[in-house]
Design a protein around this motif. Structure first.
Motif, PDB file in Angstrom:
ATOM      1  N   MET A 113      30.861  50.914  68.199  1.00 44.28           N
ATOM      2  CA  MET A 113      31.635  50.671  66.968  1.00 44.28           C
ATOM      3  C   MET A 113      31.211  51.606  65.868  1.00 44.28           C
ATOM      4  N   LEU A 114      29.908  51.811  65.742  1.00 45.97           N
ATOM      5  CA  LEU A 114      29.415  52.655  64.661  1.00 45.97           C
ATOM      6  C   LEU A 114      29.798  54.110  64.888  1.00 45.97           C
ATOM      7  N   SER A 115      29.755  54.559  66.162  1.00 40.52           N
ATOM      8  CA  SER A 115      30.169  55.948  66.382  1.00 40.52           C
ATOM      9  C   SER A 115      31.642  56.120  66.150  1.00 40.52           C
ATOM     10  N   SER A 116      32.446  55.111  66.501  1.00 42.50           N
ATOM     11  CA  SER A 116      33.884  55.267  66.254  1.00 42.50           C
ATOM     12  C   SER A 116      34.163  55.289  64.760  1.00 42.50           C
ATOM     13  N   LEU A 117      33.250  54.750  63.959  1.00 43.47           N
ATOM     14  CA  LEU A 117      33.387  54.822  62.510  1.00 43.47           C
ATOM     15  C   LEU A 117      32.719  56.077  61.963  1.00 43.47           C
ATOM     16  N   ARG A 118      32.162  56.856  62.901  1.00 46.30           N
ATOM     17  CA  ARG A 118      31.454  58.074  62.545  1.00 46.30           C
ATOM     18  C   ARG A 118      30.305  57.810  61.574  1.00 46.30           C
ATOM     19  N   ILE A 119      29.555  56.769  61.842  1.00 45.54           N
ATOM     20  CA  ILE A 119      28.369  56.463  61.045  1.00 45.54           C
ATOM     21  C   ILE A 119      27.146  56.834  61.867  1.00 45.54           C
ATOM     22  N   ASP A 120      26.319  57.707  61.293  1.00 46.22           N
ATOM     23  CA  ASP A 120      25.140  58.169  61.991  1.00 46.22           C
ATOM     24  C   ASP A 120      24.011  57.147  61.856  1.00 46.22           C
ATOM     25  N   ALA A 121      23.299  56.891  62.962  1.00 43.25           N
ATOM     26  CA  ALA A 121      22.268  55.842  62.960  1.00 43.25           C
ATOM     27  C   ALA A 121      21.130  56.129  61.993  1.00 43.25           C
ATOM     28  N   VAL A 122      20.916  57.400  61.672  1.00 40.41           N
ATOM     29  CA  VAL A 122      19.776  57.746  60.820  1.00 40.41           C
ATOM     30  C   VAL A 122      20.081  57.567  59.334  1.00 40.41           C
ATOM     31  N   THR A 123      21.350  57.385  59.018  1.00 38.81           N
ATOM     32  CA  THR A 123      21.728  57.287  57.604  1.00 38.81           C
ATOM     33  C   THR A 123      21.079  56.095  56.931  1.00 38.81           C
ATOM     34  N   PRO A 124      20.484  56.316  55.735  1.00 39.75           N
ATOM     35  CA  PRO A 124      19.971  55.153  55.003  1.00 39.75           C
ATOM     36  C   PRO A 124      21.159  54.316  54.529  1.00 39.75           C
ATOM     37  N   ILE A 125      21.031  53.016  54.687  1.00 42.12           N
ATOM     38  CA  ILE A 125      22.147  52.141  54.353  1.00 42.12           C
ATOM     39  C   ILE A 125      22.541  52.263  52.886  1.00 42.12           C
ATOM     40  N   ARG A 126      21.553  52.451  52.022  1.00 41.48           N
ATOM     41  CA  ARG A 126      21.860  52.473  50.597  1.00 41.48           C
ATOM     42  C   ARG A 126      22.694  53.685  50.189  1.00 41.48           C
ATOM     43  N   SER A 127      22.759  54.696  51.069  1.00 36.33           N
ATOM     44  CA  SER A 127      23.539  55.880  50.699  1.00 36.33           C
ATOM     45  C   SER A 127      24.992  55.767  51.149  1.00 36.33           C
ATOM     46  N   LEU A 128      25.339  54.683  51.849  1.00 36.57           N
ATOM     47  CA  LEU A 128      26.716  54.509  52.309  1.00 36.57           C
ATOM     48  C   LEU A 128      27.576  53.947  51.187  1.00 36.57           C
ATOM     49  N   SER A 129      28.878  54.237  51.272  1.00 39.40           N
ATOM     50  CA  SER A 129      29.799  53.659  50.288  1.00 39.40           C
ATOM     51  C   SER A 129      29.919  52.163  50.559  1.00 39.40           C
ATOM     52  N   LYS A 130      30.425  51.435  49.562  1.00 43.52           N
ATOM     53  CA  LYS A 130      30.505  49.974  49.690  1.00 43.52           C
ATOM     54  C   LYS A 130      31.326  49.601  50.914  1.00 43.52           C
ATOM     55  N   GLY A 131      32.469  50.280  51.094  1.00 42.34           N
ATOM     56  CA  GLY A 131      33.337  49.960  52.219  1.00 42.34           C
ATOM     57  C   GLY A 131      32.651  50.205  53.550  1.00 42.34           C
ATOM     58  N   THR A 132      31.917  51.301  53.635  1.00 42.44           N
ATOM     59  CA  THR A 132      31.232  51.621  54.891  1.00 42.44           C
ATOM     60  C   THR A 132      30.131  50.609  55.169  1.00 42.44           C
ATOM     61  N   LYS A 133      29.404  50.214  54.120  1.00 39.12           N
ATOM     62  CA  LYS A 133      28.368  49.207  54.309  1.00 39.12           C
ATOM     63  C   LYS A 133      28.957  47.939  54.897  1.00 39.12           C
ATOM     64  N   GLU A 134      30.125  47.556  54.369  1.00 43.15           N
ATOM     65  CA  GLU A 134      30.756  46.320  54.855  1.00 43.15           C
ATOM     66  C   GLU A 134      31.137  46.460  56.317  1.00 43.15           C
ATOM     67  N   LYS A 135      31.597  47.662  56.698  1.00 40.62           N
ATOM     68  CA  LYS A 135      31.972  47.869  58.093  1.00 40.62           C
ATOM     69  C   LYS A 135      30.748  47.787  59.002  1.00 40.62           C
ATOM     70  N   VAL A 136      29.622  48.317  58.514  1.00 34.42           N
ATOM     71  CA  VAL A 136      28.394  48.246  59.315  1.00 34.42           C
ATOM     72  C   VAL A 136      28.024  46.796  59.563  1.00 34.42           C
ATOM     73  N   GLN A 137      28.051  46.009  58.482  1.00 35.56           N
ATOM     74  CA  GLN A 137      27.713  44.591  58.629  1.00 35.56           C
ATOM     75  C   GLN A 137      28.666  43.909  59.599  1.00 35.56           C
ATOM     76  N   LEU A 138      29.952  44.200  59.459  1.00 38.52           N
ATOM     77  CA  LEU A 138      30.935  43.579  60.346  1.00 38.52           C
ATOM     78  C   LEU A 138      30.666  43.962  61.794  1.00 38.52           C
ATOM     79  N   ALA A 139      30.400  45.245  62.021  1.00 33.49           N
ATOM     80  CA  ALA A 139      30.156  45.716  63.382  1.00 33.49           C
ATOM     81  C   ALA A 139      28.979  44.968  63.999  1.00 33.49           C
ATOM     82  N   LEU A 140      27.917  44.788  63.224  1.00 36.43           N
ATOM     83  CA  LEU A 140      26.745  44.104  63.743  1.00 36.43           C
ATOM     84  C   LEU A 140      27.045  42.636  64.022  1.00 36.43           C
ATOM     85  N   VAL A 141      27.719  41.986  63.073  1.00 40.55           N
ATOM     86  CA  VAL A 141      28.011  40.565  63.233  1.00 40.55           C
ATOM     87  C   VAL A 141      28.910  40.329  64.444  1.00 40.55           C
ATOM     88  N   MET A 142      29.902  41.213  64.642  1.00 43.94           N
ATOM     89  CA  MET A 142      30.839  41.006  65.758  1.00 43.94           C
ATOM     90  C   MET A 142      30.273  41.483  67.088  1.00 43.94           C
TER      91      MET A 142
END
Lengths: 232, 282, 136
Positions: A113-142
């Motif tokens: 899910m994270l790769s399909s969102l093109r989110i790199d695993a090394v990225t610090p969470i605090r540097s993500l935009s609000k929308g991307t942070k929410e997607k990360v949380q959703l991906a983990l929860v689901m």
């Protein structure tokens, strides 16, 4: 057979303010349920009670027949309406945390899910935009194979593309043993995904019904029924 | 589960301590090299040496401050802030969450304390002060004072009262949000109330130990300055005096231990109760 | 073909209609295997339970067959498909005449208008002008 989420006379008061009043319903397994109501109707309070973040003033809430506690937390996957990761974490730390603490977590699925969102695993969470942070949380929860998913306002304040991603994720993750509860006040976007709806008004349950039943009986969309029920 | 939680705590806090400890070690080393330890009688060290010593003092204070601040803010943010939504929904009991933080805080406090003590010890060794202190303590030992057990007792007391202090701070934070809408304000208020409560506890406990009469007898004897019971060296070198002091010090220590343990246990249960039953995030 | 829905009618009924269309327009040819419930639900962006209900209904109608382990297949029975085509066509035609009547246009007039518009279509593709063009 008891449902996956059962409330019986559930009430919660904050001081003298009643947030939930005598809520009673039972949800079966494998359903996608909308918890609908305007802001302040008690949706978040209900979800917090199921998560053991609040203690009832009266009545009971049972998950898979058990009161909220260490055991139920193993089978409940919760997405709150805010970011809950530490500032020091990178995406991979968050994935690692879920993998460490939840047995039902599927790290591979989360990774996909994270790769399909093109989110790199090394990225610090605090540097993500609000929308991307929410997607990360959703991906983990689901990515957990839970019995009950509690999503508190997952689509509020989110752009249409993100909304589609969220709904797609919910549908894709559907499994017959898992029940998904989505609390929201934005109905029209998600109503075609719902099996059942619970209308919550000022802490009380107004209606509990299967969605297509409402459409067949009243020839109205859930959005329209919502507007009627909650007319100011 | 507990070990997983402890691992998480260390991961979250290690980075800060790494920097603080590194800074302390470097400044200590610099001080050892630059400061004119060999000529302490020299009245005016040059500017550089003055700055270096000043930085050292700042570093020591900072180390203590950062440790305390981290213990407090880690608990506050992680248990009562937005992160609480994650922590309190992990499949762990409240006791485990508290214990993990408590253990980690103790470990870091001990590390900081040990590091500071070691760095001061380094100076002490350098100047020869250590040998003087050792000599004094040894002379007391020869007189008959059981200094060894006192040293152990006092060091132990430092740990136990620090532990109790940490639990008191935790309890204040767990109770705080229930007192005032503002979590920080409520926690400070709760802290004041608990601290006052702790003082009140120490009074009856102190009474229990005073009832044994040893301390009263000790004070009376010192005040009497009775030359009849004293020998050549005065009260403190007399056999009666040595006995009395050998009895009183452990009792005094024991009463302090008891107070700390009572406070610690009470605060543990308070923290647990308020996090389990009275949690209200956001 | 994009799935589109009206929220004030039962979704499962709309799913049935759109799958029936697919059976007729070649999206789901006779005898072919149907995608799984989950894939279909994802494509349509609906609840898998609802999709399941629609597919079960189509099985009851005989348009889909389900084989234990192999999943669902479109029927090979050409007569069934033909009947579906006729039933749906008749329904559209009924709707047409109902729509015309709502405009106050009775059956014969409606038929005449229909013939005219068809002739206009074969004559030219530009605009709505129903002129009879003489091709030289």
């Amino acid at each position: 057979m008891s449902g996956i989420l059962e409330c019986n006379g559930l009430s919660k008061r904050f001081g003298y303010v009643p947030a939930l009043d005598n809520v009673t319903f039972s949800l079966g397994a494998g359903r996608i349920v909308g918890l609908l109501g305007p802001n302040g109707s008690g949706k978040t309070t209900l979800i917090k009670l199921a998560n053991d973040l609040l203690v009832p003033t009266a009545g009971t809430v049972l998950i898979d027949g058990k009161p909220p506690g260490k055991e139920t937390k193993q089978v409940v996957s919760y997405l709150p309406d805010r970011m809950y990761f530490d500032n020091w974490m990178r995406v991979r730390d968050a994935v690692g945390l879920f993998a460490e603490f939840y047995e039902d977590f599927d790290a591979a699925k989360a990774g996909d899910m994270l790769s399909s969102l093109r989110i790199d695993a090394v990225t610090p969470i605090r540097s993500l935009s609000k929308g991307t942070k929410e997607k990360v949380q959703l991906a983990l929860v689901m990515s957990r194979r839970a019995k009950l998913y509690l999503l508190d306002e997952p689509i509020g304040g989110v752009d249409p593309a993100a909304r589609d991603f969220i709904l797609g994720t919910i549908i894709r993750n559907y499994n017959e043993e898992g029940t998904v509860v989505i609390s929201t006040h934005l109905i029209s976007d998600i109503e075609k995904v719902l099996d059942d709806v619970i209308f919550l008004n000022a802490g009380r349950v107004e209606r509990v019904s299967a969605v297509d039943d409402i459409r067949e009986r009243e020839q109205k969309s859930i959005d329209e029924v919502f507007r009627e029920v909650f007319k100011c | 589960m507990l070990s997983k939680l402890i691992k998480l705590e260390f991961k979250a806090t290690a980075r800060t301590f790494f920097f603080v400890y590194a800074a302390l070690i470097i400044i200590t080393a610099v001080n050892l090299l630059i400061f004119p330890w060999d000529s302490l009688s020299d009245p005016v060290p040059n500017i550089l040496q003055g700055i270096v010593m000043f930085l050292y003092i700042v570093a020591v204070i900072a180390a203590g401050f950062v440790t305390a601040a981290l213990v407090i803010t880690r608990f506050f943010r992680n248990m009562l802030g937005d992160e609480g939504y994650l922590m309190h929904t992990l499949p762990a009991a409240a006791e485990q969450l508290i214990l993990a933080k408590f253990i980690t805080s103790i470990v870091w406090s001990v590390c900081t304390g040990a590091l500071v003590a070691l760095s001061i010890l380094a100076f002490g060794l350098r100047t020869g002060v250590m040998s003087q202190i050792r000599a004094t303590l040894d002379s007391w030992q020869t007189l008959g004072y059981s200094v060894g057990s006192w040293e152990i007792g006092m060091i132990g007391l430092v740990f136990v009262s620090a532990a109790a202090g940490i639990l008191l701070i935790y309890a204040a934070m767990a109770i705080g949000p229930n007192l005032l809408k503002n979590k920080v304000g409520g926690s400070i208020l709760a802290f004041i109330i608990l601290a006052v409560g702790a003082e009140l506890v120490s009074v009856p406990v102190g009474q229990i130990f005073a009832a044994t009469g040893t301390e009263a007898g000790l004070i009376a004897s010192i005040l009497k300055a009775d030359s009849a019971t004293a020998g050549a060296g005065g009260f403190f070198e007399s056999a009666a005096g040595i006995d009395l002091i050998n009895q009183s010090v452990p009792l005094a220590l024991a009463s302090q231990y008891a107070i700390s343990i009572i406070i610690g246990v009470v605060c543990w249960f308070l923290t647990r109760y308020f996090l389990k039953k009275k949690l209200n995030l956001a | 073909m994009k799935w589109s829905f009206n929220n004030d009618r039962p979704i499962y009924a709309q799913l049935i209609e759109q799958i029936q269309q697919g059976l007729l327009n070649g999206k789901y040819p006779p005898g072919s295997s149907m995608p799984s419930v989950r894939v279909l639900a994802l494509e349509a962006e609906v609840n898998p339970n609802t999709m399941q209900r629609a597919l079960a209904e189509l099985e009851t109608q005989g348009l889909l067959r389900s084989q234990r382990t192999a999943g669902r297949f479109v029927t090979e029975d050409e007569t069934m498909i033909q009947k579906l085509k006729e039933d749906l066509a008749k329904s559209h035609i009924r709707d047409f005449f109902d729509g015309m009547r709502a405009l106050g246009i009775e059956r014969d007039e409606a038929l005449a208008l229909l013939r005219d518009s068809l002739a206009g279509d074969t004559g030219g593709e530009e605009g709505n002008i129903k002129t009879k063009e003489v091709r030289s």
